[in-house]
Scaffold this motif. Structure first.
Motif, PDB file in Angstrom:
ATOM      1  N   GLY A  26       7.783   0.396  10.275  1.00 20.48           N
ATOM      2  CA  GLY A  26       8.163  -0.292   9.049  1.00 20.48           C
ATOM      3  C   GLY A  26       6.966  -0.772   8.260  1.00 20.48           C
ATOM      4  O   GLY A  26       6.904  -0.616   7.032  1.00 20.48           O
ATOM      5  N   HIS A  27       5.998  -1.326   8.951  1.00 18.30           N
ATOM      6  CA  HIS A  27       4.825  -1.840   8.239  1.00 18.30           C
ATOM      7  C   HIS A  27       3.870  -0.721   7.828  1.00 18.30           C
ATOM      8  O   HIS A  27       3.149  -0.857   6.832  1.00 18.30           O
ATOM      9  CB  HIS A  27       4.136  -2.906   9.089  1.00 18.30           C
ATOM     10  CG  HIS A  27       4.916  -4.177   9.159  1.00 18.30           C
ATOM     11  ND1 HIS A  27       5.907  -4.390  10.085  1.00 18.30           N
ATOM     12  CD2 HIS A  27       4.889  -5.291   8.372  1.00 18.30           C
ATOM     13  CE1 HIS A  27       6.447  -5.577   9.891  1.00 18.30           C
ATOM     14  NE2 HIS A  27       5.856  -6.139   8.855  1.00 18.30           N
ATOM     15  N   THR A  28       3.888   0.382   8.552  1.00 17.25           N
ATOM     16  CA  THR A  28       3.137   1.558   8.101  1.00 17.25           C
ATOM     17  C   THR A  28       3.723   2.075   6.791  1.00 17.25           C
ATOM     18  O   THR A  28       2.985   2.484   5.884  1.00 17.25           O
ATOM     19  CB  THR A  28       3.162   2.659   9.179  1.00 17.25           C
ATOM     20  OG1 THR A  28       2.532   2.162  10.368  1.00 17.25           O
ATOM     21  CG2 THR A  28       2.438   3.904   8.713  1.00 17.25           C
ATOM     22  N   LEU A  29       5.055   2.050   6.679  1.00 16.21           N
ATOM     23  CA  LEU A  29       5.711   2.429   5.429  1.00 16.21           C
ATOM     24  C   LEU A  29       5.250   1.536   4.277  1.00 16.21           C
ATOM     25  O   LEU A  29       4.892   2.022   3.195  1.00 16.21           O
ATOM     26  CB  LEU A  29       7.231   2.327   5.598  1.00 16.21           C
ATOM     27  CG  LEU A  29       8.069   2.465   4.318  1.00 16.21           C
ATOM     28  CD1 LEU A  29       7.962   3.883   3.751  1.00 16.21           C
ATOM     29  CD2 LEU A  29       9.530   2.113   4.596  1.00 16.21           C
ATOM     30  N   VAL A  30       5.237   0.244   4.511  1.00 18.09           N
ATOM     31  CA  VAL A  30       4.799  -0.692   3.470  1.00 18.09           C
ATOM     32  C   VAL A  30       3.337  -0.447   3.105  1.00 18.09           C
ATOM     33  O   VAL A  30       2.964  -0.454   1.922  1.00 18.09           O
ATOM     34  CB  VAL A  30       5.001  -2.148   3.941  1.00 18.09           C
ATOM     35  CG1 VAL A  30       4.345  -3.132   2.975  1.00 18.09           C
ATOM     36  CG2 VAL A  30       6.494  -2.460   4.079  1.00 18.09           C
ATOM     37  N   ALA A  31       2.505  -0.216   4.103  1.00 21.65           N
ATOM     38  CA  ALA A  31       1.073  -0.029   3.859  1.00 21.65           C
ATOM     39  C   ALA A  31       0.789   1.181   2.984  1.00 21.65           C
ATOM     40  O   ALA A  31      -0.236   1.224   2.277  1.00 21.65           O
ATOM     41  CB  ALA A  31       0.332   0.095   5.191  1.00 21.65           C
ATOM     42  N   GLN A  32       1.684   2.169   2.981  1.00 23.39           N
ATOM     43  CA  GLN A  32       1.490   3.358   2.153  1.00 23.39           C
ATOM     44  C   GLN A  32       1.456   3.028   0.667  1.00 23.39           C
ATOM     45  O   GLN A  32       0.910   3.798  -0.131  1.00 23.39           O
ATOM     46  CB  GLN A  32       2.602   4.364   2.433  1.00 23.39           C
ATOM     47  CG  GLN A  32       2.547   4.989   3.817  1.00 23.39           C
ATOM     48  CD  GLN A  32       3.738   5.900   4.099  1.00 23.39           C
ATOM     49  OE1 GLN A  32       4.624   6.082   3.263  1.00 23.39           O
ATOM     50  NE2 GLN A  32       3.752   6.492   5.283  1.00 23.39           N
ATOM     51  N   TYR A  33       2.033   1.900   0.287  1.00 24.75           N
ATOM     52  CA  TYR A  33       2.073   1.510  -1.125  1.00 24.75           C
ATOM     53  C   TYR A  33       0.873   0.652  -1.522  1.00 24.75           C
ATOM     54  O   TYR A  33       0.803   0.174  -2.651  1.00 24.75           O
ATOM     55  CB  TYR A  33       3.385   0.781  -1.418  1.00 24.75           C
ATOM     56  CG  TYR A  33       4.590   1.689  -1.275  1.00 24.75           C
ATOM     57  CD1 TYR A  33       5.016   2.494  -2.324  1.00 24.75           C
ATOM     58  CD2 TYR A  33       5.267   1.778  -0.061  1.00 24.75           C
ATOM     59  CE1 TYR A  33       6.095   3.354  -2.181  1.00 24.75           C
ATOM     60  CE2 TYR A  33       6.354   2.640   0.094  1.00 24.75           C
ATOM     61  CZ  TYR A  33       6.759   3.417  -0.972  1.00 24.75           C
ATOM     62  OH  TYR A  33       7.823   4.275  -0.830  1.00 24.75           O
ATOM     63  N   ASN A  34      -0.051   0.452  -0.581  1.00 29.14           N
ATOM     64  CA  ASN A  34      -1.291  -0.281  -0.836  1.00 29.14           C
ATOM     65  C   ASN A  34      -1.018  -1.633  -1.507  1.00 29.14           C
ATOM     66  O   ASN A  34      -1.565  -1.945  -2.569  1.00 29.14           O
ATOM     67  CB  ASN A  34      -2.239   0.552  -1.715  1.00 29.14           C
ATOM     68  CG  ASN A  34      -3.624  -0.065  -1.811  1.00 29.14           C
ATOM     69  OD1 ASN A  34      -4.100  -0.717  -0.877  1.00 29.14           O
ATOM     70  ND2 ASN A  34      -4.261   0.104  -2.952  1.00 29.14           N
TER      71      ASN A  34
END
Length: 317
Positions: A26-34
């Protein structure tokens, strides 16, 4: 420094349903949006084992994290963009799931610029009465002050985002409609999301009404309502289900009026249901415009020569 600031607001169900791999996904997904700011809700277990989960999430996101009282909410921030100058651990007596609230400097604006309050909140699930009281306390974060070196005080901007567990007042724009009471099949949840007024049952929009009365603005409505705005800003953040009823825009971000001109876009990041029961809300701000706003001190905060006076934080409010 990037010319845009990305803020992600997300109620990640039980912080990844107590599943480490899912939490990292989930947090990897969020991190993709910088993102430069992440406002998180539902953080159970993040304070255990020396806050090991928080440190893990900081590593995944590449951001510094602050966990609010009771491990209910959190804020993560890019330290190259935002620096905390004050925490607000006393959030009022009514909270079931206390918010995280910080006063932060936007570093590219310079040291003489006003700071701003950033808060991640999660209103109560089951009680309209408690939600209304919690929201009234939430408005105090839009009433924090900054004291200049000359002793003058000014109210600083605020950005508040979270799970409102209630509905926005209808805007007249293309967004999910208020549900009819009978469309919520789960009967206890009918009580959780409505209240009795003048002998009629009304769907709960009071938190939205309270925040708007306090001078805060639903950024999705602001973005969709302006010339050329997209109704994508008003997409549901919770999908229809038997217990909760139809699609709804439960998760919202609010800003004080002076921040509105810096908002360039709002949209919803869809999340697969096996990951979380809420989608994530994304807010984009123009970095230069935000810096300009934070440097527009009222007349009382300027010296007679017209130069900006350096200031410090006040505990007023």
């Amino acid at each position: 420094m990037t010319k845009k600031i990305t803020v992600v607001c997300w109620n990640f169900e039980r912080n990844g349903k107590n599943d480490r791999d899912l939490r990292r996904q989930g947090h990897t997904l969020v991190a993709q949006y910088n993102p430069q700011l992440v406002l998180r809700q539902e953080m159970p277990g993040a304070d255990e084992n020396g806050a090991a989960v928080m440190y893990e999430l900081e590593d995944v996101l590449g951001l510094r994290g602050w966990l609010g009282p009771g491990a209910c909410t959190a804020i993560f921030a890019d330290q190259k963009a935002f620096r905390t100058v004050r925490e607000w651990p006393q959030t009022g007596p009514m909270w079931v799931l206390p918010p995280t609230a910080l006063t932060m400097r936007y570093l590219p604006a310079g040291r003489d610029a006003m700071p701003m309050v950033v808060s991640s909140f999660h209103l109560n699930y089951a009680s309209t009465t408690t939600r209304a009281a919690e929201t009234e306390w939430l408005t105090t974060f839009a009433d924090k002050r900054w004291t200049t070196s000359e002793g003058e005080t000014v109210r600083i901007p605020a950005l508040l985002g979270g799970d409102a567990n209630s509905y926005p007042e209808p805007s007249g724009l293309k967004e999910p409609a208020l549900p009819a009471l009978h469309s919520i099949r789960d009967q206890p949840h009918r009580a959780h999301r409505s209240y009795l007024e003048a002998e009629a049952r009304r769907m709960d929009t009071r938190p939205d009404e309270i925040l708007c009365t306090a001078g805060l603005h639903d950024v999705a409505v602001h973005c969709a309502d302006r010339a050329g705005g997209s109704t994508a800003a008003l997409a549901p953040t919770v999908d229809a289900c038997d217990t909760h009823g139809p699609d709804a825009r439960i998760d919202r971000v609010y800003a004080t009026e002076e921040l509105l001109s810096a908002i360039s876009d709002v949209d919803v990041i869809r999340v697969r249901p096996e990951m979380s029961d809420h989608h994530a809300l994304r807010l984009t701000l123009d970095s230069d415009l935000l810096a300009d706003i934070l440097n527009r001190h009222p007349v009382s905060s300027f010296t007679r020569s017209g130069r900006s006076a350096k200031g410090s934080l006040s505990a007023i409010g």
